[in-house]
Design an enzyme around this catalytic site. Structure first.
Site, PDB file in Angstrom:
ATOM      1  N   CYS A  53       0.722  -1.025   0.033  1.00  0.00           N
ATOM      2  CA  CYS A  53       0.020   0.064  -0.016  1.00  0.00           C
ATOM      3  C   CYS A  53       0.689   1.223   0.085  1.00  0.00           C
ATOM      4  CB  CYS A  53      -0.772  -0.123   1.345  1.00  0.00           C
ATOM      5  SG  CYS A  53      -1.984   1.517   1.239  1.00  0.00           S
TER       6      CYS A  53
ATOM      7  N   CYS B  57       0.401   4.863   6.923  1.00  0.00           N
ATOM      8  CA  CYS B  57      -0.115   4.933   8.311  1.00  0.00           C
ATOM      9  C   CYS B  57       0.935   4.051   9.148  1.00  0.00           C
ATOM     10  CB  CYS B  57      -1.447   3.942   8.085  1.00  0.00           C
ATOM     11  SG  CYS B  57      -2.634   4.611   6.772  1.00  0.00           S
TER      12      CYS B  57
ATOM     13  N   CYS C 181       0.514   0.328  10.157  1.00  0.00           N
ATOM     14  CA  CYS C 181       0.197  -0.630   9.469  1.00  0.00           C
ATOM     15  C   CYS C 181       1.042  -1.656   8.719  1.00  0.00           C
ATOM     16  CB  CYS C 181      -0.839  -0.064   8.181  1.00  0.00           C
ATOM     17  SG  CYS C 181      -1.431  -1.286   7.020  1.00  0.00           S
TER      18      CYS C 181
ATOM     19  N   CYS D 226     -16.064  -9.060   6.133  1.00  0.00           N
ATOM     20  CA  CYS D 226     -15.246  -7.740   5.739  1.00  0.00           C
ATOM     21  C   CYS D 226     -14.376  -7.930   4.831  1.00  0.00           C
ATOM     22  CB  CYS D 226     -15.036  -6.928   6.916  1.00  0.00           C
ATOM     23  SG  CYS D 226     -14.266  -5.204   6.480  1.00  0.00           S
TER      24      CYS D 226
ATOM     25  N   CYS E 286     -19.315  -6.336   4.139  1.00  0.00           N
ATOM     26  CA  CYS E 286     -18.635  -4.991   4.357  1.00  0.00           C
ATOM     27  C   CYS E 286     -17.537  -4.812   3.528  1.00  0.00           C
ATOM     28  CB  CYS E 286     -18.183  -4.784   5.754  1.00  0.00           C
ATOM     29  SG  CYS E 286     -17.475  -3.277   6.380  1.00  0.00           S
TER      30      CYS E 286
ATOM     31  N   CYS F 163     -19.117   2.125   8.790  1.00  0.00           N
ATOM     32  CA  CYS F 163     -18.428   1.611  10.141  1.00  0.00           C
ATOM     33  C   CYS F 163     -17.212   2.368   9.993  1.00  0.00           C
ATOM     34  CB  CYS F 163     -18.056   0.091   9.680  1.00  0.00           C
ATOM     35  SG  CYS F 163     -17.048  -0.857  10.537  1.00  0.00           S
TER      36      CYS F 163
ATOM     37  N   ARG G 165     -17.646  -2.839  17.986  1.00  0.00           N
ATOM     38  CA  ARG G 165     -16.970  -3.877  17.772  1.00  0.00           C
ATOM     39  C   ARG G 165     -15.658  -3.842  18.316  1.00  0.00           C
ATOM     40  NH1 ARG G 165     -20.141  -5.728  13.421  1.00  0.00           N
ATOM     41  NH2 ARG G 165     -21.235  -4.333  12.462  1.00  0.00           N
TER      42      ARG G 165
HETATM   43  N1  SAM Z   1      -6.814   0.383   3.191  1.00  0.00           N
HETATM   44  C1  SAM Z   1      -7.930   0.724   3.749  1.00  0.00           C
HETATM   45  C2  SAM Z   1      -7.976   1.985   4.911  1.00  0.00           C
HETATM   46  O1  SAM Z   1      -7.086   2.252   5.470  1.00  0.00           O
HETATM   47  O2  SAM Z   1      -9.177   2.333   5.006  1.00  0.00           O
HETATM   48  C3  SAM Z   1      -8.679  -0.369   4.573  1.00  0.00           C
HETATM   49  C4  SAM Z   1      -7.812  -1.628   5.632  1.00  0.00           C
HETATM   50  S1  SAM Z   1      -7.078  -0.930   6.965  1.00  0.00           S
HETATM   51  C5  SAM Z   1      -6.158  -2.449   7.677  1.00  0.00           C
HETATM   52  C6  SAM Z   1      -8.509  -0.756   7.944  1.00  0.00           C
HETATM   53  C7  SAM Z   1      -8.186  -0.313   9.638  1.00  0.00           C
HETATM   54  O3  SAM Z   1      -7.668  -1.579  10.521  1.00  0.00           O
HETATM   55  C8  SAM Z   1      -7.402   0.770   9.748  1.00  0.00           C
HETATM   56  O4  SAM Z   1      -8.031   1.885   9.746  1.00  0.00           O
HETATM   57  C9  SAM Z   1      -7.060   0.609  11.309  1.00  0.00           C
HETATM   58  O5  SAM Z   1      -7.927   1.097  12.159  1.00  0.00           O
HETATM   59  C10 SAM Z   1      -7.172  -0.896  11.320  1.00  0.00           C
HETATM   60  N2  SAM Z   1      -5.546  -1.469  11.607  1.00  0.00           N
HETATM   61  C11 SAM Z   1      -4.786  -1.538  10.468  1.00  0.00           C
HETATM   62  N3  SAM Z   1      -3.633  -2.098  11.016  1.00  0.00           N
HETATM   63  C12 SAM Z   1      -3.679  -2.020  12.561  1.00  0.00           C
HETATM   64  C13 SAM Z   1      -2.971  -2.408  13.610  1.00  0.00           C
HETATM   65  N4  SAM Z   1      -1.813  -2.738  13.543  1.00  0.00           N
HETATM   66  N5  SAM Z   1      -3.472  -2.376  14.753  1.00  0.00           N
HETATM   67  C14 SAM Z   1      -4.620  -2.131  15.045  1.00  0.00           C
HETATM   68  N6  SAM Z   1      -5.563  -1.831  14.185  1.00  0.00           N
HETATM   69  C15 SAM Z   1      -5.116  -1.877  12.927  1.00  0.00           C
HETATM   70  C1  DTB Z   2     -11.209  -2.461  11.701  1.00  0.00           C
HETATM   71  O1  DTB Z   2     -11.726  -1.277  12.266  1.00  0.00           O
HETATM   72  N1  DTB Z   2     -10.553  -3.210  12.041  1.00  0.00           N
HETATM   73  C2  DTB Z   2     -10.340  -4.559  11.152  1.00  0.00           C
HETATM   74  C3  DTB Z   2     -11.220  -4.075   9.836  1.00  0.00           C
HETATM   75  N2  DTB Z   2     -11.653  -2.744  10.392  1.00  0.00           N
HETATM   76  C4  DTB Z   2     -10.631  -3.906   8.643  1.00  0.00           C
HETATM   77  C5  DTB Z   2      -8.743  -4.462  10.595  1.00  0.00           C
HETATM   78  C6  DTB Z   2      -7.822  -4.772  11.628  1.00  0.00           C
HETATM   79  C7  DTB Z   2      -6.381  -4.981  11.142  1.00  0.00           C
HETATM   80  C8  DTB Z   2      -5.696  -5.567  11.964  1.00  0.00           C
HETATM   81  C9  DTB Z   2      -4.125  -5.510  11.604  1.00  0.00           C
HETATM   82  C10 DTB Z   2      -3.589  -6.675  10.725  1.00  0.00           C
HETATM   83  O2  DTB Z   2      -4.288  -7.728  10.802  1.00  0.00           O
HETATM   84  O3  DTB Z   2      -2.699  -6.583   9.929  1.00  0.00           O
HETATM   85 FE1  SF4 Z   3      -2.862   1.171   3.509  1.00  0.00          FE
HETATM   86 FE2  SF4 Z   3      -2.664   0.019   5.609  1.00  0.00          FE
HETATM   87 FE3  SF4 Z   3      -3.214   2.788   5.664  1.00  0.00          FE
HETATM   88 FE4  SF4 Z   3      -5.070   1.013   4.793  1.00  0.00          FE
HETATM   89  S1  SF4 Z   3      -4.314   1.244   7.176  1.00  0.00           S
HETATM   90  S2  SF4 Z   3      -4.251   2.817   3.762  1.00  0.00           S
HETATM   91  S3  SF4 Z   3      -3.886  -0.613   4.185  1.00  0.00           S
HETATM   92  S4  SF4 Z   3      -1.074   1.414   4.831  1.00  0.00           S
END
Ligand code: SAM
Ligand code: DTB
Ligand code: SF4
Length: 329
Positions: free
Chosen positions: A53, A57, A60, A97, A129, A189, A261
């Protein structure tokens, strides 16, 4: 008390700081007015497109800026996704989702494929979702036509703290996508993450932004940071369980009809800690068959473990499309 959209920071702060057991009691009372307290919705995450990506973030595992254990993967094919969804349904899951590590949706054949997945998984009788990054109104409409039930787009933290965590997009970009989804019948959501190094004031400010959206998001995920090796936040300390409980309870009280959630980070919690979260008004979990949430970096309890836990607590899984309880008072 009815549903409000004019929450002041001071009111939310007072709720968040209420004596702990009193706070849990108040949240549990609100929960019972708006929801069937015996039901928990079990959701399954499917990473339909993993890693690579362009966004930065800091939490992530899927950002291409950081060296993590995640191996980038092309878009999954529809059959694979439908099989995972079918398997999930057999295990009590009522919501699936589908997540893609995209900055935004593009109008290309990959989006067409996602629309196809939405159609087929919806046809299984599941709430679908998607979380695909930023979206235009036209794209939101196309997802609606395909039968999409919800779109996930988290605010993650407060407006003030946002730029410390993400620099490649703004808070207003986030709100704008939510606005675009609201031009359709797709439900919203949106929630956040605890443990990014934010202050209590940041948590309150984020809750205020969410609770003053009209209507409220139908679903509010509360994630606990999963510290991913290789990301800037890998050394963040764990979030105390009491902060998690306070956050859930406050969200429950100010957005009474929403599903709250208990999302990422649940695998770190004991059954006793999870029981407190459910008492405080959490009414949904993510459960898995492969041991992780979206990516291999973040553990997720399995279907069987969760079924046993729910049984122990006297809870049952909520079927798909069961809306909020009618308010009688
Ligand atoms: N790329 C899309 C976006 O950012 O909108 C969707 C996927 S992203 C993985 C969805 C959400 O997962 C993020 O907004 C964040 O709140 C959560 N998330 C991602 N990585 C995480 C982590 N290491 N620990 C906790 N929550 C995480
Ligand atoms: C949300 O708020 N939490 C979920 C879902 N929406 C997409 C994602 C959690 C991601 C956890 C980090 C990972 O698995 O890498
Ligand atoms: Fe990309 Fe992760 Fe940020 Fe979603 S949360 S936009 S997958 S870097």
């Amino acid at each position: 008390m009815g549903i409000r959209y004019d929450w002041q920071e001071a009111e939310i702060r007072a709720i968040y700081n209420t004596a702990l057991l009193e706070l849990i009691y108040q949240a549990a009372s609100v929960h019972r007015q708006y929801h069937n307290p015996r039901q928990i919705q079990v959701c399954k995450l499917i990473s339909i497109k993993t890693g690579g990506c362009p966004e930065d973030c800091s939490y992530c595992a899927q950002s291409s800026r950081y060296q993590t254990e995640v191996k980038p993967q092309a878009l999954l094919d529809k059959e694979t996704v439908v099989n995972i969804a079918q398997q999930a349904k057999q295990n009590g899951v009522s919501r699936v989702c589908m997540g893609a590590a995209w900055r935004e949706v593009r109008d290309n054949s990959q989006f067409d494929q996602v629309l196809d997945m939405v159609r087929e998984v919806t046809a299984l009788g599941l709430e679908v979702c998607c979380t695909l990054g930023m979206l235009t109104e036209v794209q939101a409409k196309r997802l609606e036509e395909a039968g999409l039930y919800a779109y996930n787009h988290n605010l993650d933290t407060s407006r003030n703290y946002y730029s410390t965590i993400i620099t490649t997009r703004t808070y207003d970009d986030r709100l704008n996508t939510i606005k675009n989804v609201r031009q359709t019948n797709v439900t919203v959501c949106s929630g956040g993450i605890l443990g990014l190094g934010e202050s209590v004031e940041d948590r309150i400010a984020m809750l205020q932004t969410l609770a003053n959206l009209c209507p409220h998001p139908e679903s509010v995920p509360i994630n606990i940071l999963s510290q991913v090796k290789g990301t800037p936040l890998e050394n963040q300390p764990d979030v105390p369980i009491w902060d998690v409980v306070r956050m859930i309870a406050t969200a429950r009280i100010i957005m009474p009809a929403a599903d709250v959630r208990l999302s990422a980070g649940r695998a770190k919690l004991s059954h006793v800690e999870q029981a407190l979260c459910f008492l405080a008004g959490a009414n949904s979990i993510f459960s898995s068959d492969n041991g992780y949430m979206l990516t291999v970096t973040t553990p997720c309890p399995g279907y069987n473990t969760d079924q046993e836990m729910l049984k122990l607590f006297g809870l049952e899984v909520r079927p798909a499309f069961v809306g909020q309880k009618q308010v009688t008072a």
